[in-house]
Design an enzyme around this catalytic site. Sequence first.
Site, PDB file in Angstrom:
ATOM      1  N   GLU A 117      66.811  28.760  44.898  1.00 35.88           N
ATOM      2  CA  GLU A 117      67.961  28.303  46.433  1.00 35.88           C
ATOM      3  C   GLU A 117      69.085  30.003  46.090  1.00 35.88           C
ATOM      4  OE1 GLU A 117      72.253  25.326  45.646  1.00 35.88           O
ATOM      5  OE2 GLU A 117      71.138  25.881  43.861  1.00 35.88           O
TER       6      GLU A 117
ATOM      7  N   GLY B 124      70.561  15.960  47.022  1.00 35.98           N
ATOM      8  CA  GLY B 124      71.554  14.776  46.385  1.00 35.98           C
ATOM      9  C   GLY B 124      71.585  14.559  45.397  1.00 35.98           C
TER      10      GLY B 124
END
Length: 181
Positions: free
Chosen positions: A158, A41
Amino acid sequence: AACHWFADRQIGRAILAYGTEEQKQELLPKIRQGEAYVGLGMSEPEAGSDLASIKTRAVADGDYYIINGQKLWTSCARFMTHVYLVARTDNEAPKHRGISEFVIDVNTPGITINPIIDITQSEAWGEVFYDGVRVHKKYLIGEKNRGFYQILNQLDFERAGLERLMGNYPLYTAVIQFTKE
Protein backbone atom coordinates in the site's frame (compact mmCIF):
# COMPACT_ATOMS: atom_id res chain seq x y z
CA ALA A 1 -8.06 7.08 -9.01
CA ALA A 2 -7.15 5.14 -5.86
CA CYS A 3 -9.35 2.25 -6.98
CA HIS A 4 -6.63 1.36 -9.48
CA TRP A 5 -3.94 1.66 -6.82
CA PHE A 6 -5.63 -0.75 -4.45
CA ALA A 7 -6.21 -3.29 -7.20
CA ASP A 8 -2.88 -3.28 -8.99
CA ARG A 9 -0.42 -2.20 -6.32
CA GLN A 10 -1.89 -3.77 -3.23
CA ILE A 11 -4.43 -6.53 -3.81
CA GLY A 12 -2.88 -7.81 -7.03
CA ARG A 13 0.38 -8.30 -5.19
CA ALA A 14 -1.40 -10.04 -2.32
CA ILE A 15 -2.99 -12.41 -4.82
CA LEU A 16 0.41 -13.03 -6.40
CA ALA A 17 1.94 -13.75 -2.99
CA TYR A 18 -0.86 -15.79 -1.37
CA GLY A 19 -3.47 -16.61 -3.99
CA THR A 20 -4.16 -19.90 -5.69
CA GLU A 21 -3.49 -20.41 -9.39
CA GLU A 22 -7.25 -20.25 -10.00
CA GLN A 23 -7.47 -16.87 -8.21
CA LYS A 24 -4.53 -15.56 -10.19
CA GLN A 25 -6.09 -16.67 -13.49
CA GLU A 26 -9.48 -15.17 -12.62
CA LEU A 27 -8.55 -11.92 -10.90
CA LEU A 28 -5.18 -10.73 -12.17
CA PRO A 29 -6.27 -10.26 -15.81
CA LYS A 30 -9.24 -8.16 -14.61
CA ILE A 31 -6.92 -6.04 -12.49
CA ARG A 32 -4.39 -5.67 -15.30
CA GLN A 33 -7.11 -4.62 -17.78
CA GLY A 34 -8.64 -2.10 -15.36
CA GLU A 35 -11.86 -4.10 -15.06
CA ALA A 36 -11.51 -4.81 -11.34
CA TYR A 37 -11.66 -1.98 -8.82
CA VAL A 38 -10.99 -3.33 -5.36
CA GLY A 39 -12.16 -1.55 -2.22
CA LEU A 40 -10.54 -2.26 1.13
CA GLY A 41 -12.90 -3.85 3.66
CA MET A 42 -10.82 -3.65 6.82
CA SER A 43 -11.95 -0.94 9.26
CA GLU A 44 -15.00 -1.49 11.43
CA PRO A 45 -17.09 0.47 13.91
CA GLU A 46 -15.59 0.10 17.41
CA ALA A 47 -12.39 -1.38 15.92
CA GLY A 48 -11.16 1.31 13.53
CA SER A 49 -7.87 0.16 12.07
CA ASP A 50 -7.26 -2.40 14.83
CA LEU A 51 -7.65 -5.50 12.68
CA ALA A 52 -7.26 -7.77 15.68
CA SER A 53 -10.55 -6.38 17.07
CA ILE A 54 -12.74 -6.99 14.01
CA LYS A 55 -16.16 -8.54 14.51
CA THR A 56 -17.15 -9.37 10.93
CA ARG A 57 -17.47 -13.15 10.83
CA ALA A 58 -16.99 -15.72 8.10
CA VAL A 59 -18.41 -19.08 9.19
CA ALA A 60 -17.64 -22.20 7.13
CA ASP A 61 -20.71 -23.88 5.62
CA GLY A 62 -19.71 -26.71 3.30
CA ASP A 63 -17.94 -25.21 0.28
CA TYR A 64 -18.90 -21.69 1.35
CA TYR A 65 -18.37 -19.12 4.05
CA ILE A 66 -21.36 -17.19 5.38
CA ILE A 67 -20.26 -13.64 6.11
CA ASN A 68 -22.01 -11.24 8.47
CA GLY A 69 -20.76 -7.88 9.65
CA GLN A 70 -20.09 -4.27 8.80
CA LYS A 71 -17.12 -2.38 7.41
CA LEU A 72 -16.60 1.35 7.64
CA TRP A 73 -14.41 3.64 5.54
CA THR A 74 -14.27 1.13 2.70
CA SER A 75 -12.15 2.89 0.10
CA CYS A 76 -13.74 3.41 -3.32
CA ALA A 77 -16.94 1.68 -2.19
CA ARG A 78 -19.09 3.42 -4.78
CA PHE A 79 -16.80 2.37 -7.64
CA MET A 80 -15.55 -1.03 -6.54
CA THR A 81 -16.33 -4.20 -8.43
CA HIS A 82 -14.68 -6.33 -5.75
CA VAL A 83 -13.96 -5.93 -2.09
CA TYR A 84 -10.89 -7.19 -0.30
CA LEU A 85 -12.51 -8.31 2.96
CA VAL A 86 -10.92 -9.23 6.25
CA ALA A 87 -13.10 -11.39 8.49
CA ARG A 88 -12.76 -13.48 11.62
CA THR A 89 -12.84 -17.20 10.81
CA ASP A 90 -12.03 -18.55 14.29
CA ASN A 91 -13.71 -16.98 17.33
CA GLU A 92 -11.67 -19.08 19.76
CA ALA A 93 -8.25 -18.05 18.47
CA PRO A 94 -6.14 -15.29 20.05
CA LYS A 95 -6.90 -11.79 18.70
CA HIS A 96 -4.25 -11.77 15.98
CA ARG A 97 -5.08 -15.24 14.77
CA GLY A 98 -8.31 -16.55 13.37
CA ILE A 99 -8.53 -13.79 10.74
CA SER A 100 -8.77 -14.54 7.03
CA GLU A 101 -8.75 -12.58 3.77
CA PHE A 102 -11.25 -12.80 0.92
CA VAL A 103 -11.75 -11.10 -2.43
CA ILE A 104 -15.46 -10.89 -3.20
CA ASP A 105 -17.50 -9.63 -6.16
CA VAL A 106 -19.68 -6.82 -4.79
CA ASN A 107 -22.69 -8.08 -6.76
CA THR A 108 -22.87 -11.06 -4.41
CA PRO A 109 -26.30 -11.10 -2.71
CA GLY A 110 -26.32 -9.72 0.83
CA ILE A 111 -23.84 -6.88 0.26
CA THR A 112 -25.21 -3.36 0.81
CA ILE A 113 -23.08 -0.30 0.12
CA ASN A 114 -23.94 3.10 1.60
CA PRO A 115 -21.80 6.10 0.63
CA ILE A 116 -20.12 8.21 3.27
CA ILE A 117 -20.21 11.87 2.25
CA ASP A 118 -17.28 13.76 3.74
CA ILE A 119 -16.92 17.49 4.39
CA THR A 120 -15.76 18.07 0.79
CA GLN A 121 -18.88 16.27 -0.51
CA SER A 122 -16.67 13.42 -1.73
CA GLU A 123 -17.83 9.80 -1.76
CA ALA A 124 -14.35 8.32 -1.50
CA TRP A 125 -15.48 5.87 1.20
CA GLY A 126 -18.48 3.82 2.06
CA GLU A 127 -20.12 1.80 4.77
CA VAL A 128 -20.62 -1.80 3.66
CA PHE A 129 -22.93 -4.33 5.28
CA TYR A 130 -22.60 -8.09 4.87
CA ASP A 131 -25.82 -9.93 5.65
CA GLY A 132 -25.62 -13.69 5.11
CA VAL A 133 -23.23 -13.28 2.17
CA ARG A 134 -22.34 -16.69 0.72
CA VAL A 135 -18.78 -16.72 -0.58
CA HIS A 136 -17.24 -19.82 -2.10
CA LYS A 137 -14.11 -21.04 -0.32
CA LYS A 138 -12.15 -20.53 -3.53
CA TYR A 139 -12.18 -16.78 -2.74
CA LEU A 140 -10.26 -17.23 0.51
CA ILE A 141 -6.85 -15.64 -0.08
CA GLY A 142 -3.96 -17.61 1.40
CA GLU A 143 -4.27 -19.68 4.55
CA LYS A 144 -7.38 -19.71 6.68
CA ASN A 145 -6.74 -18.00 10.04
CA ARG A 146 -3.37 -16.57 8.89
CA GLY A 147 -4.77 -13.39 7.36
CA PHE A 148 -3.35 -11.03 9.97
CA TYR A 149 0.19 -12.11 9.13
CA GLN A 150 -0.47 -11.95 5.40
CA ILE A 151 -1.90 -8.45 5.85
CA LEU A 152 1.32 -7.26 7.51
CA ASN A 153 3.13 -8.04 4.26
CA GLN A 154 0.30 -6.81 2.04
CA LEU A 155 0.19 -3.38 3.70
CA ASP A 156 3.78 -2.82 2.61
CA PHE A 157 2.44 -2.77 -0.95
CA GLU A 158 0.00 0.00 0.00
CA ARG A 159 2.82 2.38 0.81
CA ALA A 160 4.86 1.63 -2.30
CA GLY A 161 4.35 2.63 -5.89
CA LEU A 162 5.51 5.32 -8.24
CA GLU A 163 2.08 6.96 -8.39
CA ARG A 164 2.34 7.76 -4.67
CA LEU A 165 5.51 9.72 -5.33
CA MET A 166 4.23 11.31 -8.53
CA GLY A 167 0.96 12.29 -6.85
CA ASN A 168 2.99 14.68 -4.69
CA TYR A 169 4.93 16.15 -7.59
CA PRO A 170 2.52 19.07 -8.27
CA LEU A 171 2.79 20.09 -4.61
CA TYR A 172 6.57 19.81 -4.77
CA THR A 173 6.79 22.02 -7.86
CA ALA A 174 4.36 24.55 -6.35
CA VAL A 175 6.52 24.83 -3.20
CA ILE A 176 9.64 25.33 -5.33
CA GLN A 177 7.88 28.04 -7.34
CA PHE A 178 6.56 29.69 -4.17
CA THR A 179 10.01 29.87 -2.61
CA LYS A 180 11.41 31.54 -5.73
CA GLU A 181 8.86 34.37 -5.61
